[in-house]
Every structure is written in structure tokens, then in C-alpha cells.
Design a protein around this motif. Sequence first.
Motif, short mmCIF file in Angstrom:
data_model
loop_
_atom_site.label_atom_id
_atom_site.label_comp_id
_atom_site.label_asym_id
_atom_site.label_seq_id
_atom_site.Cartn_x
_atom_site.Cartn_y
_atom_site.Cartn_z
N ASN A 68 14.46 10.81 -47.96
CA ASN A 68 13.30 11.36 -47.25
C ASN A 68 13.81 12.49 -46.34
N VAL B 95 6.50 24.44 -39.65
CA VAL B 95 5.11 24.09 -39.36
C VAL B 95 5.15 22.67 -38.79
N PRO B 96 4.57 22.45 -37.62
CA PRO B 96 4.63 21.09 -37.06
C PRO B 96 3.76 20.11 -37.84
N THR C 268 10.68 17.08 -47.35
CA THR C 268 10.30 15.82 -47.98
C THR C 268 9.62 16.09 -49.32
C1 PLP Z 1 6.70 14.25 -42.13
C2 PLP Z 1 7.58 15.03 -41.24
C3 PLP Z 1 8.92 14.63 -41.07
C4 PLP Z 1 9.49 13.37 -41.66
O1 PLP Z 1 9.52 13.37 -43.05
P1 PLP Z 1 9.87 12.01 -43.83
O2 PLP Z 1 9.98 12.38 -45.25
O3 PLP Z 1 8.75 11.08 -43.51
O4 PLP Z 1 11.15 11.50 -43.28
C5 PLP Z 1 9.71 15.44 -40.29
N1 PLP Z 1 9.24 16.56 -39.70
C6 PLP Z 1 7.97 16.97 -39.85
C7 PLP Z 1 7.52 18.24 -39.21
C8 PLP Z 1 7.10 16.20 -40.63
O5 PLP Z 1 5.83 16.60 -40.76
#
Ligand code: PLP
Length: 382
Positions: free
Chosen positions: A83, A157-158, A207
Amino acid sequence: MEIDVAKVRHETPGCARVAHLNNAGAALPPSPVIEAVAQHLELEAMTGGYEAAEENQAAIERFYDAVAGLIGARRDEIAYVENATRAWDMAFYGIRFAPGERVLTTTSEYSSNAIAYRQRGVRVDVVPDGPDGTIDLDALDTELRRGGVRLVSLNHVPTSNGLVNPVADVGRLCRAAGALFLLDACQSVGQLPVDVGEIGCDLLSSTGRKYLRGPRGTGFLYARRDVLSEIEPPFLDNAAADWHAPDRYEIRPDARRYETWERYVAGQIGLGVAADYATRLGIDAITARIDVLASRLRAELASRPGVTVHDRGVLRAGIVTFTVDGRTPAEIVKAARARDVNVNVSEPRGHGYDPDAEEAVVRASVHYYNDEEEIERLLSVL
Ligand SMILES: *Cc1c(COP(=O)(O)O)cnc(C)c1O
């Protein structure tokens, strides 16, 4: 070339059942991804896991080219990780900090990353936002000039705002200052052009399940060739390193040093297929289509009395956040679900560095396979 909406919807079986506006959570996968994963699982069941991997070796290897191609990297700079958080961790926990060295980040930093800073006890300075909510580049420059910055770590992008950080400008400043740049590209890969050369980041995590439309439980890390050797993986196994018994081991020279031998093989194949699928449609066409839908949704929301849109940034991506007077975000999500519309709630506790994040908001995140009728359906819930 524009997205053929009818075709991509036809290739997305989930579109027949739901208006899925939770793509920043986990997008609906397209048929080629579903089929590739299912085919490999079937093969594992019928011939054995090792034997299936041998037979699908080309598809497994294709993953590296597909992801590298999508982000302008080389295949030996890509690691398959389960992930984005673990991918990010493999980079962050591998960085050696001298006493007093600092990390710079933004107000919208992802909570897991903030927890990691605390765990390691490194000093973190949060660079303030500019007027539009993205990182203030002058403030970043000032902080870099103050010295002692080992790492600049932020998101493209947040997780719950439409804003897009000016990452290529950040990269330019980092290079000039000699600071490492780790980019959390979880919400941008698959929806915006992401080119590691143009951005100038050293490390990038993302991810599978979000805008890339890959399987859950998949992600990847990009590590630029010339920083790889200085970032030692916090964990090593017998694929990441060679054991010269009994005392010595040698770490792989390429990015696969951040991988584990045992993995979700079907997921790796599926993620490669998802990356190729995005490349085939064309990232520019994807971005343009998402912009049409997200802009329309924001405009419609903003025109309604009692609805507040919370997105910031001049440039905005597919994440649309809002609140409705007199109704909690959880109520909206529930009412939407009752009409087969998927949106979710974003809680303020995920945004601990942001002094202005006080309330929960509804997050509706659109993708290119959504259509106007689905947007109307969400609006009718309000
Ligand atoms: C979803 C997300 C993560 C974490 O990703 P995972 O695959 O769930 O570990 C990290 N940073 C941001 C900005 C996210 O939106």
C-alpha cells in the motif's frame, strides 16, 4: 483524444449498480483489472502459487514497465509495495537524520505520515499555506534557506481537498537547497499528469486502489536511481538482500530493495494492468474529464443555499468537499447511500497540522467514468 464515456462505463461493471463518487477512497476497477486478478487467482488455485507465478512471469514483470511508463521513471526505480503507507514508510524510515535536521511539510499532511515523524522524533516544521491553500513557496524558500532541512515531504493532492500543490516548484527549490523531496502522490497518480522528472522528486509513493483503479492491497514506491543507495530499507528480506552466510549480506542495488519476496501477486499484475489502462486512455484526457465533472459539481453545490464548498487551490482536482447547513456529513452520506450514491465523510482529526480544519465534511470524489446523471443524483439527495 476525449474519453469515450459510454465505453469506459461499459468496461466498469460497478457503474450498473452504483453512482460511485468515492474514488479518492477506492475507485471501481475496470474489467481488464478485474479479469487479470481473477485469472491469476484461478491459476494459483488450479496449478499452485509458484507455478502460476512462473506462468504469468511476463505479466508480473510488466508491472514495472507500466508504472514506470505512467510516471516517467525507469523500471529499476519502481518497487511494488502492499500500500502507499508502507511504500512511504520504506523510504522515510530509511532516511538517516543527523541530530537537529528537520522535515518540512504542509498543513494538509496525511495523518499516517505525521505519526511517523512523531515516532522517529524528528523535528517537523509545517510550512504555512499561501492564500489559496496550497503550500506557500516563498515561505518554503525561506525555511530552506534557514538550513538544516534534510527532507521536504508533502502531498501532491491531499486526501480531502480539491487543491493541487505546485510540486514542480517545490522540486526546484529542494534541488537548489540540496534537500530530499518525498512526494505522497496517492491522490494524483491516475488523475493528473505525474512525471517524476518534471516534478524533481527523489521519492514518490502511491496506492493502487484510488485514482489508478487498481486492486486493493497494492501500492508502489518510486526511488530515483541516485538516491537509492543512501536510503537503506528499514526491513530486508532474502529478496531485498543477498545473504553471504553467515555474517554478510548485500542489499539489491535497484528499487526492489524496498520489496518483500512474498506478496499479493495477482494484485501486482492487476496494478500493472490498471497503469496500462490509464496510459491507454491518456492522462490528459482523464484530467480534462475529471475537471469537467468536478467543476460542475462544485458550481452546482455552491449555487445552493446552505451548502458550503470547502475546496481550496487555484488548480483543483477530482475531490469535492462540502457541508450542508443543518445536516451532518454522516446524514448526507447515509441519505446518498440509500439512493445508491457513494460519498464519504472526512473527519477533522485526520488533519492535525491544519489549524482551520474544525469540522467534518462530505467528500465526493469524481472519476472520468462518472457521468452527469450521477452528479444530479447526488445533488437530488441534498
Ligand atoms: C490514501 C492516502 C494515503 C494512504 O494510502 P494507503 O494505500 O491507504 O496506505 C496516503 N496519503 C494520502 C494523501 C492518501 O490520500
